[in-house]
Write an enzyme that holds these catalytic residues in place. Structure first.
Site, mmCIF file in Angstrom:
data_model
loop_
_atom_site.group_PDB
_atom_site.id
_atom_site.type_symbol
_atom_site.label_atom_id
_atom_site.label_comp_id
_atom_site.label_asym_id
_atom_site.label_seq_id
_atom_site.Cartn_x
_atom_site.Cartn_y
_atom_site.Cartn_z
ATOM 1 N N PRO A 198 0.830 -1.212 0.000
ATOM 2 C CA PRO A 198 0.000 0.000 0.000
ATOM 3 C C PRO A 198 0.859 1.254 0.000
ATOM 4 O O PRO A 198 1.890 1.315 0.677
ATOM 5 C CB PRO A 198 -0.790 -0.123 1.302
ATOM 6 C CG PRO A 198 0.134 -0.883 2.208
ATOM 7 C CD PRO A 198 0.854 -1.868 1.314
ATOM 8 N N ARG A 210 -2.086 15.868 -10.558
ATOM 9 C CA ARG A 210 -2.989 14.736 -10.765
ATOM 10 C C ARG A 210 -4.281 15.098 -11.492
ATOM 11 O O ARG A 210 -4.740 14.320 -12.346
ATOM 12 C CB ARG A 210 -3.299 14.057 -9.423
ATOM 13 C CG ARG A 210 -2.039 13.512 -8.750
ATOM 14 C CD ARG A 210 -2.352 12.767 -7.462
ATOM 15 N NE ARG A 210 -3.123 11.578 -7.746
ATOM 16 C CZ ARG A 210 -4.409 11.450 -7.448
ATOM 17 N NH1 ARG A 210 -5.074 12.435 -6.863
ATOM 18 N NH2 ARG A 210 -5.052 10.342 -7.734
ATOM 19 N N CYS A 244 0.863 28.958 -16.179
ATOM 20 C CA CYS A 244 0.474 29.382 -17.529
ATOM 21 C C CYS A 244 0.047 28.192 -18.377
ATOM 22 O O CYS A 244 0.686 27.850 -19.389
ATOM 23 C CB CYS A 244 1.626 30.142 -18.187
ATOM 24 S SG CYS A 244 1.992 31.701 -17.371
ATOM 25 N N GLU A 245 -1.002 27.529 -17.957
ATOM 26 C CA GLU A 245 -1.596 26.397 -18.659
ATOM 27 C C GLU A 245 -3.108 26.445 -18.464
ATOM 28 O O GLU A 245 -3.574 26.584 -17.331
ATOM 29 C CB GLU A 245 -1.075 25.064 -18.110
ATOM 30 C CG GLU A 245 0.413 24.833 -18.253
ATOM 31 C CD GLU A 245 0.800 24.445 -19.669
ATOM 32 O OE1 GLU A 245 -0.078 24.067 -20.460
ATOM 33 O OE2 GLU A 245 2.013 24.535 -19.983
ATOM 34 N N TYR A 304 1.187 11.377 -3.941
ATOM 35 C CA TYR A 304 1.358 11.820 -5.332
ATOM 36 C C TYR A 304 1.121 13.317 -5.503
ATOM 37 O O TYR A 304 0.664 13.764 -6.541
ATOM 38 C CB TYR A 304 0.469 11.002 -6.278
ATOM 39 C CG TYR A 304 0.770 9.539 -6.199
ATOM 40 C CD1 TYR A 304 1.961 9.035 -6.709
ATOM 41 C CD2 TYR A 304 -0.102 8.654 -5.574
ATOM 42 C CE1 TYR A 304 2.265 7.693 -6.612
ATOM 43 C CE2 TYR A 304 0.187 7.302 -5.473
ATOM 44 C CZ TYR A 304 1.382 6.829 -5.990
ATOM 45 O OH TYR A 304 1.693 5.497 -5.891
ATOM 46 N N TYR A 354 -4.838 12.832 -14.690
ATOM 47 C CA TYR A 354 -5.820 11.765 -14.581
ATOM 48 C C TYR A 354 -7.259 12.249 -14.427
ATOM 49 O O TYR A 354 -8.154 11.430 -14.242
ATOM 50 C CB TYR A 354 -5.506 10.875 -13.369
ATOM 51 C CG TYR A 354 -4.079 10.428 -13.258
ATOM 52 C CD1 TYR A 354 -3.411 9.860 -14.340
ATOM 53 C CD2 TYR A 354 -3.374 10.555 -12.065
ATOM 54 C CE1 TYR A 354 -2.095 9.453 -14.231
ATOM 55 C CE2 TYR A 354 -2.064 10.138 -11.945
ATOM 56 C CZ TYR A 354 -1.427 9.590 -13.040
ATOM 57 O OH TYR A 354 -0.124 9.175 -12.922
#
Length: 470
Positions: A326, A364, A397-398, A427, A368
């Site tokens: 895990p 993330r 800047c995205e 993560y 995803y």
């Protein structure tokens, strides 16, 4: 502490001919995080809201952490981490539980894990060196990776890791040639059991056609086993698989166990070798929003151990020692990310709430499509009764720098407010970058009403020091 749900998962064992891409029956109902009005259900078990709207974790106000350490900041509840480690040991008695360091690792975290009796699995020399620097026993470390560098292998041998998980045929000769004469290195072989599981195609790693492991279907795994057994400096201790990430159904693990027991039986018949270990990886799903499905480790442990015992009895094999890995399920629910609102922009279609972090500290959602449940901090309940739908975006800047799309927040969010994203312990920092030359946030541990810095903020000076080209 209600850190890990224990509600049962009504999953029936799939038949032997279950198609690889449909290992979980459609009518299976996975366990869910506690639904309903408890908006703190996906927060650390110590989280509580005061009458004035302040939220405390580990007895420490998040507003206090933000004021002391700045924002963005990751807050990690030590007690939650330890409770989850203990829950896994209880769910898998007699097994080896290894925490997957790729989810999050720092020296203090490695020490918590070691003190709670868990092993560790690492994917690079960097993760290994950090763990060893924290005093983690190298013999309780598994070394993973689909493309280990020569330096990775040398570091693994130098420190004396317990197992190297072979992921590619070329590693067999490369590792054997690196082992000192007179020594034998314990290894496992990562097998692809053709079981696809996980919340997103990019994190499904147990099926055919992806980069990890050696195929059970086409014979590559059996060929690699024969090669390993021919190497006098390698000792094959068992088989390994990892099906994917954010899995919320027990059924795929049962299929994988059945198939790997079949391979162990063929190894015995072909080579007269009984493999003493079976590693089923990790990937156990957690809740990011109230009501999200989760995987209950107690139910997983019970069902997997029963399937393993039954399969070995049918094959006439001794039951191997189980290994489970895990990562997210230990660290994820223990973390909270705290941001400060920089701007609120109201347009004809959407209202954007921009914060001082974004995809550099949490990629993330962009990778995803992960969805979070942000919470406004420090407002009395009377001020937050009415909500509106907003999109929480980052500073980078995205156009894809979105942390939480179309979520309810109280009306009247304004610059200077604090927002918190729960389930931020896995993560986030481990995948963070310095995009736009924005330094990575610090990590602050909280426990028993006290806060302490574990990982300091990355500064402009840190970034400049790496630029040596003038």
């Amino acid at each position: 502490m209600n850190a890990i749900p224990v509600n049962p998962i009504p999953v029936t064992t799939p038949p032997e001919n279950t198609p690889p891409e449909n290992t979980a029956p459609e009518d299976t109902a996975p366990a869910t995080a506690p639904p309903g009005p408890d908006a703190l259900s996906v927060w650390p078990g110590s989280a509580r809201e005061e009458a004035d709207g302040r939220v405390l974790v580990g007895g420490v106000g998040l507003e206090t952490v933000a004021a002391r350490y700045g924002t963005p900041v990751y807050v990690l509840d030590e007690a939650e981490v330890r409770a989850r480690c203990r829950a896994y040991r209880g769910a898998f008695p007699g097994a080896c539980v290894h925490y997957a360091a790729k989810a999050f690792l720092c020296r203090a975290f490695a020490r918590w894990v070691e003190e709670e009796g868990l092993g560790l699995d690492v994917c690079s020399a960097g993760e290994l060196e950090l763990a060893v620097a924290a005093g983690f026993p190298a013999g309780r470390i598994l070394f993973h990776g689909n493309a280990k560098s020569p330096e990775d292998l040398r570091a693994a041998l130098r420190h004396g890791v317990g197992r190297v998980v072979i992921d590619d045929p070329v590693e067999i000769a490369r590792l054997a040639a690196t082992v000192d004469p007179g020594r034998r290195q314990g290894v496992m072989l990562r097998v692809t059991p053709d079981v696809a599981a996980g919340a997103h195609p990019k994190i499904r790693t147990g099926g055919e056609g992806q980069k990890f492991g050696l195929s059970l279907r086409d014979g590559h795994a059996r060929h690699a086993i024969a090669r390993i057994l021919d190497q006098p400096r390698l000792r094959l201790t068992g088989l390994h698989c990892h099906l994917g990430s954010q899995i919320t159904d027990v059924a795929p693990y049962l299929v994988a166990v059945r198939r790997l027991v079949g391979l162990m039986s063929r190894v015995r018949d072909a080579h007269g070798v009984l493999l003493p270990e079976l590693d089923i990886g990790g990937g156990h799903g957690i809740a990011y929003r109230p009501g999200d499905p989760v995987l209950d480790p107690a139910e997983l442990g019970r069902r997997v151990r029963a399937e393993l015992a039954a399969g070995c009895a049918r094959a006439g094999l001794p039951v191997p020692r189980l290994v489970v890995e895990p990562g997210r399920a230990v660290s994820g629910p223990a973390g909270v990310a705290v941001y400060r609102v920089l701007a609120v922009k109201r347009g004809p279609r959407r209202t954007f709430v921009a914060v001082d972090g974004g995809m550099s500290d949490n990629p993330r959602p962009a990778l995803y499509g992960v969805r979070y449940a942000p919470r406004l901090l420090g407002r009395p309940p009377a001020e937050v009764a009415e909500t509106e739908t907003v999109t929480v975006v980052g500073r980078h800047c995205e156009a894809g720098d979105v942390l939480a799309e179309d979520v309810p927040l109280p009306v009247g969010v304004r610059p200077g407010d604090l927002l918190a994203l729960p389930a931020a312990g896995a993560y986030h920092l481990s995948m963070a970058s310095s995009y736009n030359l924005v330094g990575r946030p610090p990590v602050v541990a909280v426990a028993d009403g006290a806060a302490r810095l574990l990982v300091r903020r990355e500064t402009a000076a840190d970034l400049r020091q790496r630029d040596v080209g003038l």
